[in-house]
Design an enzyme around this catalytic site. Sequence first.
Site, PDB file in Angstrom:
ATOM      1  N   GLU A  85     -11.712  44.200  48.116  1.00 18.87           N
ATOM      2  CA  GLU A  85     -10.518  43.436  48.496  1.00 18.87           C
ATOM      3  C   GLU A  85     -10.736  42.655  49.771  1.00 18.87           C
ATOM      4  O   GLU A  85     -11.386  43.143  50.692  1.00 18.87           O
ATOM      5  CB  GLU A  85      -9.368  44.405  48.787  1.00 18.87           C
ATOM      6  CG  GLU A  85      -8.670  44.911  47.576  1.00 18.87           C
ATOM      7  CD  GLU A  85      -7.620  45.949  47.953  1.00 18.87           C
ATOM      8  OE1 GLU A  85      -6.840  45.717  48.887  1.00 18.87           O
ATOM      9  OE2 GLU A  85      -7.605  46.994  47.280  1.00 18.87           O
ATOM     10  N   CYS A  98      -9.426  39.155  56.409  1.00 17.01           N
ATOM     11  CA  CYS A  98      -9.798  40.565  56.552  1.00 17.01           C
ATOM     12  C   CYS A  98     -10.774  40.893  55.433  1.00 17.01           C
ATOM     13  O   CYS A  98     -10.467  40.698  54.260  1.00 17.01           O
ATOM     14  CB  CYS A  98      -8.549  41.439  56.442  1.00 17.01           C
ATOM     15  SG  CYS A  98      -8.899  43.201  56.403  1.00 17.01           S
ATOM     16  N   CYS A 105     -15.518  54.199  50.466  1.00 17.65           N
ATOM     17  CA  CYS A 105     -15.720  54.667  51.834  1.00 17.65           C
ATOM     18  C   CYS A 105     -15.905  56.174  51.798  1.00 17.65           C
ATOM     19  O   CYS A 105     -15.335  56.860  50.951  1.00 17.65           O
ATOM     20  CB  CYS A 105     -14.488  54.319  52.672  1.00 17.65           C
ATOM     21  SG  CYS A 105     -14.597  54.822  54.397  1.00 17.65           S
ATOM     22  N   CYS A 109     -10.377  59.572  55.513  1.00 18.95           N
ATOM     23  CA  CYS A 109      -9.100  59.615  56.245  1.00 18.95           C
ATOM     24  C   CYS A 109      -7.965  59.898  55.258  1.00 18.95           C
ATOM     25  O   CYS A 109      -7.896  59.299  54.189  1.00 18.95           O
ATOM     26  CB  CYS A 109      -8.856  58.299  56.985  1.00 18.95           C
ATOM     27  SG  CYS A 109     -10.126  57.933  58.201  1.00 18.95           S
ATOM     28  N   CYS A 112      -5.537  57.024  53.799  1.00 19.95           N
ATOM     29  CA  CYS A 112      -6.169  55.771  53.372  1.00 19.95           C
ATOM     30  C   CYS A 112      -6.535  55.789  51.886  1.00 19.95           C
ATOM     31  O   CYS A 112      -7.144  56.746  51.404  1.00 19.95           O
ATOM     32  CB  CYS A 112      -7.410  55.526  54.221  1.00 19.95           C
ATOM     33  SG  CYS A 112      -8.257  53.996  53.815  1.00 19.95           S
ATOM     34  N   GLY A 152     -13.968  50.351  53.701  1.00 23.80           N
ATOM     35  CA  GLY A 152     -15.279  50.722  54.228  1.00 23.80           C
ATOM     36  C   GLY A 152     -15.291  50.978  55.721  1.00 23.80           C
ATOM     37  O   GLY A 152     -14.388  50.567  56.435  1.00 23.80           O
ATOM     38  N   GLU A 153     -16.324  51.671  56.164  1.00 29.59           N
ATOM     39  CA  GLU A 153     -16.521  51.915  57.597  1.00 29.59           C
ATOM     40  C   GLU A 153     -17.685  51.015  58.039  1.00 29.59           C
ATOM     41  O   GLU A 153     -18.843  51.284  57.711  1.00 29.59           O
ATOM     42  CB  GLU A 153     -16.828  53.402  57.831  1.00 29.59           C
ATOM     43  CG  GLU A 153     -17.310  53.757  59.223  1.00 29.59           C
ATOM     44  CD  GLU A 153     -16.490  53.153  60.363  1.00 29.59           C
ATOM     45  OE1 GLU A 153     -15.261  53.258  60.359  1.00 29.59           O
ATOM     46  OE2 GLU A 153     -17.105  52.548  61.274  1.00 29.59           O
ATOM     47  N   SER A 207      -9.842  53.173  65.447  1.00 29.51           N
ATOM     48  CA  SER A 207      -8.740  53.818  64.732  1.00 29.51           C
ATOM     49  C   SER A 207      -8.526  55.189  65.325  1.00 29.51           C
ATOM     50  O   SER A 207      -9.264  56.116  65.028  1.00 29.51           O
ATOM     51  CB  SER A 207      -9.085  53.918  63.240  1.00 29.51           C
ATOM     52  OG  SER A 207      -9.232  52.631  62.714  1.00 29.51           O
ATOM     53  N   LEU A 208      -7.523  55.285  66.171  1.00 25.95           N
ATOM     54  CA  LEU A 208      -7.302  56.530  66.902  1.00 25.95           C
ATOM     55  C   LEU A 208      -6.323  57.442  66.140  1.00 25.95           C
ATOM     56  O   LEU A 208      -6.659  58.546  65.769  1.00 25.95           O
ATOM     57  CB  LEU A 208      -6.772  56.181  68.301  1.00 25.95           C
ATOM     58  CG  LEU A 208      -6.810  57.252  69.366  1.00 25.95           C
ATOM     59  CD1 LEU A 208      -8.191  57.839  69.551  1.00 25.95           C
ATOM     60  CD2 LEU A 208      -6.306  56.681  70.689  1.00 25.95           C
ATOM     61  N   HIS A 209      -5.126  56.952  65.918  1.00 23.90           N
ATOM     62  CA  HIS A 209      -4.103  57.605  65.078  1.00 23.90           C
ATOM     63  C   HIS A 209      -3.578  58.952  65.562  1.00 23.90           C
ATOM     64  O   HIS A 209      -2.621  59.481  64.987  1.00 23.90           O
ATOM     65  CB  HIS A 209      -4.578  57.742  63.625  1.00 23.90           C
ATOM     66  CG  HIS A 209      -4.995  56.448  62.991  1.00 23.90           C
ATOM     67  ND1 HIS A 209      -4.259  55.290  63.108  1.00 23.90           N
ATOM     68  CD2 HIS A 209      -6.098  56.116  62.251  1.00 23.90           C
ATOM     69  CE1 HIS A 209      -4.873  54.316  62.462  1.00 23.90           C
ATOM     70  NE2 HIS A 209      -5.991  54.778  61.948  1.00 23.90           N
ATOM     71  N   ASN A 283       1.271  52.563  55.852  1.00 25.89           N
ATOM     72  CA  ASN A 283       1.560  52.137  54.483  1.00 25.89           C
ATOM     73  C   ASN A 283       1.485  53.363  53.593  1.00 25.89           C
ATOM     74  O   ASN A 283       0.411  53.925  53.442  1.00 25.89           O
ATOM     75  CB  ASN A 283       0.483  51.157  53.999  1.00 25.89           C
ATOM     76  CG  ASN A 283       0.815  49.742  54.330  1.00 25.89           C
ATOM     77  OD1 ASN A 283       1.905  49.268  54.067  1.00 25.89           O
ATOM     78  ND2 ASN A 283      -0.147  49.052  54.911  1.00 25.89           N
ATOM     79  N   CYS A 326      -3.989  49.541  52.074  1.00 27.58           N
ATOM     80  CA  CYS A 326      -5.358  49.025  51.978  1.00 27.58           C
ATOM     81  C   CYS A 326      -6.093  49.752  50.860  1.00 27.58           C
ATOM     82  O   CYS A 326      -6.044  50.960  50.770  1.00 27.58           O
ATOM     83  CB  CYS A 326      -6.120  49.296  53.267  1.00 27.58           C
ATOM     84  SG  CYS A 326      -5.121  49.131  54.744  1.00 27.58           S
TER      85      CYS A 326
HETATM   86  N1  SAH Z   1     -13.123  52.221  58.554  1.00 25.78           N
HETATM   87  C1  SAH Z   1     -12.606  51.360  59.565  1.00 25.78           C
HETATM   88  C2  SAH Z   1     -12.029  50.053  59.042  1.00 25.78           C
HETATM   89  C3  SAH Z   1     -11.178  50.066  57.804  1.00 25.78           C
HETATM   90  S1  SAH Z   1      -9.538  50.669  57.863  1.00 25.78           S
HETATM   91  C4  SAH Z   1     -11.606  52.088  60.418  1.00 25.78           C
HETATM   92  O1  SAH Z   1     -11.324  53.242  60.155  1.00 25.78           O
HETATM   93  O2  SAH Z   1     -11.138  51.525  61.400  1.00 25.78           O
HETATM   94  C5  SAH Z   1      -8.613  49.529  58.821  1.00 25.78           C
HETATM   95  C6  SAH Z   1      -7.440  50.181  59.513  1.00 25.78           C
HETATM   96  O3  SAH Z   1      -6.396  50.522  58.580  1.00 25.78           O
HETATM   97  C7  SAH Z   1      -7.817  51.477  60.210  1.00 25.78           C
HETATM   98  O4  SAH Z   1      -7.194  51.536  61.465  1.00 25.78           O
HETATM   99  C8  SAH Z   1      -7.248  52.506  59.254  1.00 25.78           C
HETATM  100  O5  SAH Z   1      -7.088  53.737  59.879  1.00 25.78           O
HETATM  101  C9  SAH Z   1      -5.967  51.840  58.826  1.00 25.78           C
HETATM  102  N2  SAH Z   1      -5.354  52.374  57.609  1.00 25.78           N
HETATM  103  C10 SAH Z   1      -5.932  52.895  56.514  1.00 25.78           C
HETATM  104  N3  SAH Z   1      -5.009  53.280  55.612  1.00 25.78           N
HETATM  105  C11 SAH Z   1      -3.817  52.988  56.158  1.00 25.78           C
HETATM  106  C12 SAH Z   1      -2.474  53.162  55.721  1.00 25.78           C
HETATM  107  N4  SAH Z   1      -2.185  53.708  54.551  1.00 25.78           N
HETATM  108  N5  SAH Z   1      -1.489  52.740  56.549  1.00 25.78           N
HETATM  109  C13 SAH Z   1      -1.767  52.191  57.746  1.00 25.78           C
HETATM  110  N6  SAH Z   1      -2.998  52.001  58.212  1.00 25.78           N
HETATM  111  C14 SAH Z   1      -4.024  52.416  57.427  1.00 25.78           C
END
Ligand code: SAH
Length: 339
Positions: A85, A98, A105, A109, A112, A152-153, A207-209, A283, A326
Amino acid sequence: MTLSELTAEMEALSEKSFRAKQCYEWMHGKLARGFSEMTNLSKDFREKCGNNYEYTVAEAADVRESKVDGTKKFLFRFADGNMVESVWMQYKHGNSVCISSQAGCRMGCKFCASTLDGLVRNLSPSEMLEQVYAITRLTGERVSNVVVMGTGEPLDNYDNLLRFIQLLSDENGLHISQRNITVSTCGLVPEMYRLADEGLQITLALSLHAATDEKRKSLMPIASRYSINELMKACDYYAKKTGRRISFEYSLIDGVNDTEEDAELLSALAKRRLCHVNLIPVNPIKERNFIRSDTKKIEAFKNKLEKNKINVTIRREMGRDIDGACGQLRRSHILMQGE
Ligand code: SAH
């Protein structure tokens, strides 16, 4: 290949070295879809190239356009059938794309959709470039910003990512400024140090979260490998080496990481660091039962950070009506194929 590699390659084929420049311009400037389009090169030469090299093109298997803001989501299919995508977004300051860096991946997470079926394979530098090129061809508009935030990472596909950045910012190609390229990582610490030493001007997003190791571990398996403390050291090194401010991505999940205490702990991490916090309402994906924090909570979270003098924004949502989380478009096609 870079232009100098291509020049050496042409010499090895006993071709004039200026052919390299011509080919490079067709591929990375005029965005040709194959050797056959390179009409100022002799037919013999084009055939020779066709016999010796692979040419990467992506076919748009699906395109969705948002009725709200014109955002377009593309599902691209590569030669081996794998699909990824990419998203095209229009902002006042220019068009942003993007891209995905891997098919699938392996980071796992919890929130995701891209990681649900694991990693299929890395994307080549050409496959990453082609997402930007194909979108430029299809929209007829210039891309000014590229974010590697799709499936992907990117730091798990390090060498290909680096070559992609080199080619994308090359003055003989699309010449997209490195300052307009953002790479997002879930936090692969050794690669973050490596990236800091490359002498690039790209933006790094982390991506801290979550602001504690315990909470982060419950959301992101990678947190069991690297602690937040180690991550912050790597961020500081990156900021010191590059002078670039780090972007902390923080997806707000209802009842999981959106309390006042979470905001305080995040403030403590962000304080006195060259950084910016980007809040993302999560999301929801149907495979998991995470719910996004409501608007009031998101605002309260942001206010708390602002009160603590943290640079913070709430990510504007684009293409909400075509989105889903995503990785969901790709996944829905994979599931359909399996039926
Ligand atoms: N692997 C990399 C880049 C891809 S994800 C990373 O982890 O940063 C891009 C961003 O979208 C990351 O910050 C990821 O944590 C976030 N993301 C993934 N799924 C999501 C979701 N369902 N809602 C909000 N953000 C999400």
